[in-house]
Motif scaffolding. Structure first.
Motif, mmCIF file in Angstrom:
data_model
loop_
_atom_site.group_PDB
_atom_site.id
_atom_site.type_symbol
_atom_site.label_atom_id
_atom_site.label_comp_id
_atom_site.label_asym_id
_atom_site.label_seq_id
_atom_site.Cartn_x
_atom_site.Cartn_y
_atom_site.Cartn_z
ATOM 1 N N ALA A 36 12.097 -37.855 -46.922
ATOM 2 C CA ALA A 36 12.271 -36.478 -46.459
ATOM 3 C C ALA A 36 11.466 -36.245 -45.186
ATOM 4 N N TYR A 37 12.063 -35.534 -44.247
ATOM 5 C CA TYR A 37 11.367 -35.224 -43.000
ATOM 6 C C TYR A 37 11.994 -33.987 -42.371
ATOM 7 N N GLU A 38 11.297 -33.441 -41.401
ATOM 8 C CA GLU A 38 11.797 -32.336 -40.602
ATOM 9 C C GLU A 38 11.580 -32.673 -39.140
ATOM 10 N N ASN A 67 2.874 -40.147 -37.417
ATOM 11 C CA ASN A 67 2.636 -39.628 -38.752
ATOM 12 C C ASN A 67 1.460 -40.393 -39.358
ATOM 13 N N ASP A 121 7.541 -35.749 -44.505
ATOM 14 C CA ASP A 121 6.957 -34.842 -45.484
ATOM 15 C C ASP A 121 5.672 -35.420 -46.077
ATOM 16 N N SER A 122 4.743 -34.546 -46.342
ATOM 17 C CA SER A 122 3.517 -34.861 -47.093
ATOM 18 C C SER A 122 2.506 -35.721 -46.351
ATOM 19 N N MET A 147 6.359 -27.442 -43.964
ATOM 20 C CA MET A 147 4.960 -27.775 -44.225
ATOM 21 C C MET A 147 4.113 -26.527 -44.004
#
Length: 204
Positions: A138-140, A113, A151-152, A1
């Motif tokens: 999707a993630y980190e 989140n 994500d996002s 990100m």
């Protein structure tokens, strides 16, 4: 990100927080049944209807315990709020019957989140019990705790569990903020009277 501005919050040396250590969330506090004199004086359906007029933001609370064979855990949560600036604390509420909460408690940490206006479908996928909520998501790893940072999302708060309190049929979870960030993007996802919406400017 890459667009996310990351800000670590550390209170080393701060007189107001010196010596403060997170409270072990396990074992969970003793839970008791609601006493007869505490029962709601109005119909539960009416309670929900009236309280539904309060618009809230929407979040997904995630956690990951490396020893959890089921993988990462998460659930959709409206009952999130900032709690304290010094020390930096946030809070969310979770039902005592939640099957996800014990997994978050074992991890000892979580990431909030905050969802954007176009992420209603993502919210719905995390509101389903028993499903693989992370399938195709999707993630980190969040920088301080390793909790899933999706994500996002327009903003996130990475926390360690500070305390857990009982609140009727829910638990009140207090988190100590370790890192957070936000990115430019669309407005927030809102929830009002059972439906998703978005923030718009007031008419002139």
């Amino acid at each position: 990100m890459a667009a996310t501005a990351v800000r670590y919050l550390r209170s080393v040396g701060a007189a107001t927080t010196a010596g403060t250590a997170p409270v072990d969330p396990l074992p969970r506090p003793d839970l008791r049944a609601v006493a007869d004199d505490e029962r709601l004086p109005v119909d539960p359906a009416e309670f929900r209807r009236v309280l539904g007029h309060f618009a809230s933001g929407v979040t997904i609370v995630t956690a990951h315990d490396p020893d959890d064979a089921e993988g990462p855990a998460g659930f959709a949560c409206q009952s999130f709020a900032s709690l304290s600036l010094d020390p930096p604390l946030v809070t969310f509420m979770v039902a005592r019957t939640s099957t996800t909460w014990p997994r978050i408690a074992r991890a000892g940490a979580f990431c909030v989140n905050i969802l954007g206006a176009d992420q209603g479908a993502l919210c719905r996928s995390f509101a389903v019990s028993g499903a693989d909520k992370f399938a195709g998501v999707a993630y980190e790893a969040a920088p301080a705790t390793g909790s899933p940072l999706l994500d996002s999302v327009p903003a996130w708060i990475d926390c360690r569990i500070q305390a857990v309190h009982t609140g009727g049929d829910h638990l009140i979870v207090v988190g100590r903020v370790e890192a957070l960030g936000a990115a430019d993007g669309d407005g927030p996802l809102l929830f009002h009277r059972g439906v998703f919406g978005r923030f718009g400017p007031l008419g002139g």
